[in-house]
Design a protein around this motif. Structure first.
Motif, short mmCIF file in Angstrom:
data_model
loop_
_atom_site.label_atom_id
_atom_site.label_comp_id
_atom_site.label_asym_id
_atom_site.label_seq_id
_atom_site.Cartn_x
_atom_site.Cartn_y
_atom_site.Cartn_z
N ALA A 1 19.91 25.09 -15.10
CA ALA A 1 20.93 24.92 -14.07
C ALA A 1 21.85 23.79 -14.49
CB ALA A 1 20.29 24.62 -12.73
N ILE A 2 23.15 24.05 -14.46
CA ILE A 2 24.15 23.08 -14.90
C ILE A 2 25.06 22.74 -13.73
CG2 ILE A 2 26.13 22.73 -16.45
CD1 ILE A 2 24.59 24.56 -18.44
N PRO A 3 25.23 21.46 -13.40
CA PRO A 3 26.04 21.09 -12.24
C PRO A 3 27.52 21.30 -12.46
CG PRO A 3 25.31 19.13 -13.40
CD PRO A 3 24.64 20.29 -14.08
N ALA A 4 28.26 21.36 -11.36
CA ALA A 4 29.71 21.40 -11.42
C ALA A 4 30.26 19.99 -11.58
CB ALA A 4 30.27 22.03 -10.14
N ALA A 5 31.53 19.90 -11.93
CA ALA A 5 32.18 18.60 -12.00
C ALA A 5 32.41 18.05 -10.60
CB ALA A 5 33.51 18.72 -12.74
N GLN A 6 32.46 16.74 -10.51
CA GLN A 6 32.66 16.07 -9.22
C GLN A 6 34.16 15.88 -8.99
OE1 GLN A 6 29.98 12.68 -10.26
NE2 GLN A 6 28.93 13.20 -8.38
N VAL A 7 34.77 16.82 -8.27
CA VAL A 7 36.21 16.77 -8.02
C VAL A 7 36.51 17.31 -6.62
CG1 VAL A 7 36.84 17.08 -10.47
CG2 VAL A 7 36.56 19.08 -9.00
N ASP A 8 37.71 17.02 -6.15
CA ASP A 8 38.22 17.62 -4.92
C ASP A 8 39.16 18.75 -5.32
OD1 ASP A 8 36.92 15.83 -3.18
OD2 ASP A 8 38.49 14.33 -3.49
N ALA A 9 38.81 19.97 -4.93
CA ALA A 9 39.57 21.14 -5.35
C ALA A 9 40.89 21.24 -4.60
CB ALA A 9 38.75 22.41 -5.15
N VAL A 10 41.96 21.51 -5.34
CA VAL A 10 43.28 21.77 -4.78
C VAL A 10 43.59 23.26 -4.81
CG1 VAL A 10 45.76 21.36 -5.09
CG2 VAL A 10 44.13 19.48 -5.38
N ASP A 11 43.25 23.91 -5.92
CA ASP A 11 43.55 25.33 -6.12
C ASP A 11 42.54 25.88 -7.13
OD1 ASP A 11 44.56 27.85 -6.65
OD2 ASP A 11 46.57 27.18 -7.16
N THR A 12 41.72 26.84 -6.71
CA THR A 12 40.68 27.38 -7.59
C THR A 12 41.17 28.53 -8.47
OG1 THR A 12 39.91 28.87 -5.85
CG2 THR A 12 38.84 26.72 -6.00
N THR A 13 42.45 28.90 -8.36
CA THR A 13 42.98 30.01 -9.15
C THR A 13 42.77 29.76 -10.64
OG1 THR A 13 44.71 30.41 -7.51
CG2 THR A 13 45.01 31.41 -9.67
N GLY A 14 42.14 30.70 -11.33
CA GLY A 14 41.97 30.60 -12.77
C GLY A 14 40.87 29.68 -13.23
N ALA A 15 40.09 29.11 -12.30
CA ALA A 15 39.03 28.18 -12.72
C ALA A 15 37.95 28.89 -13.53
CB ALA A 15 38.43 27.49 -11.50
N GLY A 16 37.60 30.10 -13.11
CA GLY A 16 36.61 30.85 -13.87
C GLY A 16 37.09 31.16 -15.28
N ASP A 17 38.38 31.45 -15.42
CA ASP A 17 38.94 31.71 -16.74
C ASP A 17 38.97 30.44 -17.59
OD1 ASP A 17 39.36 34.36 -16.02
OD2 ASP A 17 41.38 33.96 -15.29
N ALA A 18 39.25 29.31 -16.97
CA ALA A 18 39.20 28.04 -17.69
C ALA A 18 37.79 27.81 -18.23
CB ALA A 18 39.61 26.88 -16.77
N PHE A 19 36.79 28.10 -17.41
CA PHE A 19 35.39 27.97 -17.82
C PHE A 19 35.11 28.84 -19.04
CE2 PHE A 19 30.99 29.22 -17.87
CZ PHE A 19 30.28 28.09 -17.49
N ILE A 20 35.50 30.12 -18.97
CA ILE A 20 35.16 31.06 -20.04
C ILE A 20 35.91 30.72 -21.32
CG2 ILE A 20 35.34 33.49 -20.74
CD1 ILE A 20 34.88 34.05 -17.64
#
Length: 324
Positions: free
Chosen positions: A252-271
């Motif tokens: 299990a890998i944690p997420a980054a500690q941030v305040d999200a403004v817009d999640t558009t494209g975050a999954g693509d950034a990950f990949i």
């Protein structure tokens, strides 16, 4: 036909122009709301992932198609600026792919995609670039081009295949099992598992995902995909991070500690970041940790591609512990 010299990361997939509208909340069926236009920016899952990989420092080539309209210039603008090789991007008569995105005040989005030129990326269009794909260390695929094009790309690949079936298409099970890793969210994981289950001797064809998958248990989903023959799995869990699994076990890998403004494209950034890091020889766990940081950086900005970090940008730290 060879379109370029050997490139470590080849992304076969969609290119779009994204039209983003910001709203206080998402509309209900039949409701009209007033929003703020965010303008048109480059997008498409394939192009997003290619750009994110390039911004990690990887050499990247894109295989795809755009139309003969002005939106094509938008779709290609950041890929060109960041050095992604575009010799294998076809220019077709008709419109470039379009995504209409609404983003609410919590940063959550809803997206409608019109394929445009992406619909022409069938097996014949992909196989023209078989030498380029076959020479890549990492080949990245999504679900926004036709099934035959995705399957042809997997068939051409000799390196590592990163498969992100979003949206989920019905692919040949043997080709899905080539994924290393298969990158899915919980909904996509359940759909893929249901398809793989249909090929098992003890599961009748047509059995639904609800009957064949452990719906509310991410770890069980990952275990089941491995048991179904997938080489490695990365299950993305949004703000809870991700869970990755291979022959060495589940992490299990944690997420980054941030305040999200817009999640558009975050999954693509990950990949894209994952693929870029894998092309350097990193193991899957280290690549996932890096990709989680890149995805975390991206949700702090507006839009998909414009929000992706460059090498000089400091990445946010991961949370101390992954969500249970």
């Amino acid at each position: 036909m060879e379109t370029s010299a050997h490139v470590p990361v080849v992304v076969v997939g969609s290119l779009n122009a994204d039209l983003t509208v910001r709203v206080q909340r998402h509309p209900r069926p039949g409701e009209t709301l007033t929003g703020d236009g965010g303008g048109m920016t480059p997008g498409g899952k394939g192009a997003n992932q290619a750009l994110a990989a390039a911004r990690t420092g990887a050499r990247v080539a894109m295989v795809g198609a755009v139309g003969d309209d002005q939106a094509a210039m938008v779709a290609l603008s950041l890929l060109e600026a960041d050095g992604v090789q575009l010799a294998a991007v076809a220019r077709r008569e008709g419109p470039t792919g379009l995504a209409v995105i609404t983003v609410d005040t919590k940063g959550e989005n809803s997206i409608v995609v019109v394929p445009g030129a992406n619909a022409g990326m069938d097996a014949a269009a992909v196989e023209v670039h078989g030498e380029l794909i076959g020479a890549a260390q990492v080949v990245v695929l999504q679900g926004e081009i036709p099934r035959s094009g995705i399957e042809a790309a997997i068939g051409c690949a000799t390196g590592r295949v990163v498969l992100n079936p979003a949206p989920v298409l019905r692919l040949e099970p043997a080709l899905v099992r080539r994924a290393d890793p298969l990158v899915v969210n919980e909904h996509e994981a359940a759909e893929v598992l249901a398809q793989l289950a249909e090929t098992a001797h003890d599961v009748p064809a047509g059995t639904s995902a609800v009957q064949t998958t452990p719906a509310a248990d991410p770890r069980a989903l990952v275990d089941s995909l491995l048991a179904a023959g997938v080489r490695s799995v990365v299950l993305t869990l949004g703000g809870a991070g991700c869970m990755m699994a291979d022959a060495e076990g589940i992490t299990a890998i944690p997420a980054a500690q941030v305040d999200a403004v817009d999640t558009t494209g975050a999954g693509d950034a990950f990949i894209g970041a994952l693929a870029g890091r894998l092309s350097t020889g990193a193991d899957l766990r280290d690549a996932c940790r890096f990709a989680s940081q890149v995805a975390g950086f991206s949700v702090q900005g507006v839009g998909a591609q414009p929000s992706y970090p460059r090498l000089e940008d400091p990445l946010p730290p991961l949370a101390a512990h992954a969500a249970s």
